[in-house]
Design a protein around this motif. Structure first.
Motif, mmCIF file in Angstrom:
data_model
loop_
_atom_site.group_PDB
_atom_site.id
_atom_site.type_symbol
_atom_site.label_atom_id
_atom_site.label_comp_id
_atom_site.label_asym_id
_atom_site.label_seq_id
_atom_site.Cartn_x
_atom_site.Cartn_y
_atom_site.Cartn_z
ATOM 1 N N SER A 194 -3.544 16.756 49.380
ATOM 2 C CA SER A 194 -3.164 17.815 48.434
ATOM 3 C C SER A 194 -4.100 17.804 47.231
ATOM 4 O O SER A 194 -4.866 16.860 47.019
ATOM 5 C CB SER A 194 -1.710 17.636 47.982
ATOM 6 N N ASP A 195 -4.022 18.849 46.440
ATOM 7 C CA ASP A 195 -4.884 19.036 45.269
ATOM 8 C C ASP A 195 -4.823 17.814 44.349
ATOM 9 O O ASP A 195 -3.739 17.330 44.000
ATOM 10 C CB ASP A 195 -4.421 20.274 44.508
ATOM 11 N N LEU A 196 -5.980 17.334 43.940
ATOM 12 C CA LEU A 196 -6.033 16.165 43.065
ATOM 13 C C LEU A 196 -5.413 16.446 41.701
ATOM 14 O O LEU A 196 -4.974 15.523 41.007
ATOM 15 C CB LEU A 196 -7.483 15.708 42.888
ATOM 16 N N ASN A 197 -5.389 17.717 41.287
ATOM 17 C CA ASN A 197 -4.836 18.078 39.980
ATOM 18 C C ASN A 197 -3.379 18.526 40.071
ATOM 19 O O ASN A 197 -2.881 19.245 39.193
ATOM 20 C CB ASN A 197 -5.671 19.198 39.358
ATOM 21 N N LYS A 198 -2.683 18.106 41.105
ATOM 22 C CA LYS A 198 -1.294 18.521 41.304
ATOM 23 C C LYS A 198 -0.417 18.056 40.136
ATOM 24 O O LYS A 198 -0.621 16.977 39.571
ATOM 25 C CB LYS A 198 -0.771 17.942 42.615
ATOM 26 N N PRO A 199 0.606 18.847 39.787
ATOM 27 C CA PRO A 199 1.487 18.494 38.662
ATOM 28 C C PRO A 199 2.652 17.626 39.124
ATOM 29 O O PRO A 199 3.676 18.136 39.566
ATOM 30 C CB PRO A 199 1.973 19.856 38.167
ATOM 31 N N ILE A 200 2.534 16.328 39.019
ATOM 32 C CA ILE A 200 3.592 15.413 39.455
ATOM 33 C C ILE A 200 4.289 14.802 38.242
ATOM 34 O O ILE A 200 3.632 14.377 37.286
ATOM 35 C CB ILE A 200 3.023 14.311 40.382
ATOM 36 N N ASN A 201 5.603 14.792 38.272
ATOM 37 C CA ASN A 201 6.378 14.182 37.194
ATOM 38 C C ASN A 201 6.511 12.687 37.398
ATOM 39 O O ASN A 201 6.424 12.193 38.525
ATOM 40 C CB ASN A 201 7.762 14.836 37.108
ATOM 41 N N PRO A 202 6.747 11.923 36.328
ATOM 42 C CA PRO A 202 6.794 10.464 36.435
ATOM 43 C C PRO A 202 7.930 9.978 37.331
ATOM 44 O O PRO A 202 8.909 10.693 37.579
ATOM 45 C CB PRO A 202 7.011 10.017 34.981
ATOM 46 N N ILE A 203 7.790 8.741 37.801
ATOM 47 C CA ILE A 203 8.826 8.112 38.597
ATOM 48 C C ILE A 203 10.142 8.127 37.822
ATOM 49 O O ILE A 203 10.194 7.827 36.631
ATOM 50 C CB ILE A 203 8.434 6.652 38.942
ATOM 51 N N GLY A 204 11.216 8.487 38.500
ATOM 52 C CA GLY A 204 12.531 8.586 37.864
ATOM 53 C C GLY A 204 12.885 9.985 37.427
ATOM 54 O O GLY A 204 14.046 10.255 37.113
ATOM 55 N N GLU A 205 11.894 10.903 37.399
ATOM 56 C CA GLU A 205 12.152 12.295 37.069
ATOM 57 C C GLU A 205 12.123 13.135 38.344
ATOM 58 O O GLU A 205 11.516 12.763 39.346
ATOM 59 C CB GLU A 205 11.116 12.825 36.069
ATOM 60 N N TRP A 206 12.755 14.294 38.284
ATOM 61 C CA TRP A 206 12.826 15.169 39.449
ATOM 62 C C TRP A 206 11.539 15.971 39.620
ATOM 63 O O TRP A 206 10.914 16.385 38.644
ATOM 64 C CB TRP A 206 14.005 16.121 39.328
ATOM 65 N N ASN A 207 11.161 16.173 40.867
ATOM 66 C CA ASN A 207 10.060 17.051 41.235
ATOM 67 C C ASN A 207 10.574 18.093 42.219
ATOM 68 O O ASN A 207 11.535 17.847 42.955
ATOM 69 C CB ASN A 207 8.924 16.258 41.880
ATOM 70 N N ASN A 242 7.561 25.298 28.673
ATOM 71 C CA ASN A 242 6.325 24.525 28.687
ATOM 72 C C ASN A 242 5.148 25.391 29.088
ATOM 73 O O ASN A 242 5.304 26.469 29.662
ATOM 74 C CB ASN A 242 6.454 23.339 29.656
ATOM 75 N N SER A 243 3.963 24.878 28.790
ATOM 76 C CA SER A 243 2.702 25.493 29.202
ATOM 77 C C SER A 243 1.737 24.362 29.508
ATOM 78 O O SER A 243 1.339 23.623 28.604
ATOM 79 C CB SER A 243 2.148 26.388 28.090
ATOM 80 N N VAL A 244 1.415 24.200 30.792
ATOM 81 C CA VAL A 244 0.514 23.126 31.213
ATOM 82 C C VAL A 244 -0.591 23.713 32.077
ATOM 83 O O VAL A 244 -0.363 24.668 32.827
ATOM 84 C CB VAL A 244 1.269 22.027 31.977
#
Length: 460
Positions: free
Chosen positions: A375-388, A106-108
């Motif tokens: 924390s940073d407002l632009n943090k990369p959080i995955n959806p509920i039910g996925e691993w972070n 990926n590239s985000v």
């Protein structure tokens, strides 16, 4: 009576039977529903170049990438995203180059400014000969080197075309080079992403203009279990395990994925008998109505830590609240609620009301320093039910919180700024809050179902 035929009638029957036997003995053509990823004439389906500026073109029925100076690693990526698949292709590489094939990558924008990251199937024409080994680009480094696979190392053909088979099915990635089994990895860091062809960056003193070529690129995304192959290669399982590179770097497992060893209740001498379960390699705090430390209670490491680097994976359920605390002193706060310590907040920001509370605005959102720093407002959080993936680094009182590979906040313990924040928070009643030299690591029971795995630590 003599036969009218000049030969025994049984003869043609024998011939027919022999022909049938030979035809059945011949290898059957591959009838798998392969889909071509390269038409041999254009770069259709490969429209994006990421990372650097190395050029790609089609020549003589192959995709050709060429090295250039003053550019980072360059990747030609597929337009489509793939999760489970079987991929086969041929490549030919200049002996001076290093390259690879990205899968589930990926590239985000909010991960290292968009750098390509993910699993890479190595192309390595050097004397090391780790071609078809598995590398984790811009993340963990080597996951499956070919150190102990002599046959795979010897299978690479210098200055010639080589064939790869790559199977990525569920949490398992297997590779073959020229028909020889190479790597066998069990890892669930990423389950989908693009496929990409890499032209590696080169040093200033290296000659530019060297080429790597790919052709006969095809993919299978249906009936994969039917066409998947067995492999004799012993798997490397990174789930609740350490890679060789991590062991060499001094990492330790904080949880073995199977038992309660090394952990106890924050207010108990043993692990809680209720409120927590171990299930399929996951350490899970159960839902009990959302109350803080009212069921099984918090759990803490038996050991204490000073300067450290802590990594952990977590998975939220809807409206869930939890946290990872550090520098915890379990002798403080013997009353209701959790044990006291600095907290990496774990929260469903979209649905839990705590996201809108805190002594500082936003300081109770996921990956924040709870009630103190947002924390940073632009943090990369995955959806509920996925691993972070969370990470906490503390060294010489400098502390960083990371989320999915991105640093989302940092602060200085014991500084005037830190002490001012504490004085304005719910922690003001606790003298010298957050300033202990050493403390336990704590996983919080806040009455909501949250899962943890891959918990590991390195003393700094």
């Amino acid at each position: 009576m003599k036969s009218k035929f000049p030969f025994n009638f049984k003869f043609p029957l024998i011939v027919v039977a022999l022909i049938f036997f030979i035809s059945c003995s011949e290898p059957q053509k591959d009838k798998a529903p392969w889909v071509s990823l390269f038409d041999g004439k254009t770069l259709n389906g490969w429209s994006s170049i990421k990372g650097g500026n190395a050029p790609y073109e089609v020549k003589d029925g192959a995709i050709v990438g060429t090295t250039v100076h003053d550019t980072p690693n360059t990747f030609l990526t597929t337009d489509k995203i793939y999760d489970d698949f079987i991929l086969e292709l041929d490549y030919k590489v200049d002996p001076s180059m290093n390259s690879g094939i990205q899968i589930r990558s990926n590239s985000v924008p909010n991960y290292k400014s968009g750098v390509v990251h993910g699993y890479q199937i190595e192309i390595d024409p050097s004397e090391r000969a780790w071609s078809a080994g598995i590398y984790d680009e811009q993340r963990s480094g080597w996951l499956f080197p070919l150190t102990d696979n002599k046959k795979a190392q010897e299978a690479f053909k210098q200055n010639d075309w080589n064939n790869y088979r790559i199977e990525a099915i569920g949490d398992t990635i297997k590779t073959w080079i020229n028909g020889v089994p190479a790597a066998h990895l069990i890892d669930d860091k990423t389950d989908s992403g693009f496929i990409a062809l890499q032209v590696h960056s080169i040093n200033e003193d290296a000659a530019e203009g060297n080429e790597i070529m790919w052709k006969n690129i095809k993919i299978l995304t249906e009936d994969m279990e039917k066409y998947s192959r067995e492999t004799p290669v012993e798997p490397v399982n990174t789930k609740n395990n350490l890679t060789d590179a991590e062991k060499e770097a001094g990492w330790e497992l904080l949880w073995d994925g199977e038992s309660t060893e090394g952990w106890r209740g924050a207010r108990l001498d043993a692990f809680p008998e209720e409120g927590w379960i171990i299930e399929n390699g996951k350490l899970i705090v159960l839902s009990s109505g959302g109350a803080e430390s009212a069921a099984g209670g918090d759990i803490v490491t038996e050991d204490v830590y000073g300067d450290f680097d802590l990594k952990f994976d977590f998975r939220l359920t809807e409206r869930a609240n939890s946290g990872v605390k550090y520098y915890v002193d379990t002798d403080i706060n013997k009353g209701p609620g959790s044990s006291i310590g600095l907290e990496y907040q774990i929260l469903d920001d979209q649905n839990h009301p705590d996201a809108k509370l805190g002594s500082q605005e936003g300081s109770r959102t996921v990956s924040s320093l709870y009630d103190l720093i947002q924390s940073d407002l632009n943090k990369p959080i995955n959806p509920i039910g996925e691993w972070n993936s969370g990470r906490i680094i503390s060294k010489n009182n400098h502390v960083e919180h990371w989320l999915n590979g991105v640093k989302v906040l940092e602060y200085e313990r014991k500084s005037p700024e830190f002490r001012k924040l504490v004085s304005e928070s719910k922690y003001a009643v606790w003298p010298n809050f957050g300033e202990a030299e050493k403390g336990h690591i704590l996983l919080q029971d806040h009455g909501d179902r949250v899962a943890f795995k891959n918990i590991k630590i390195k003393s700094l």
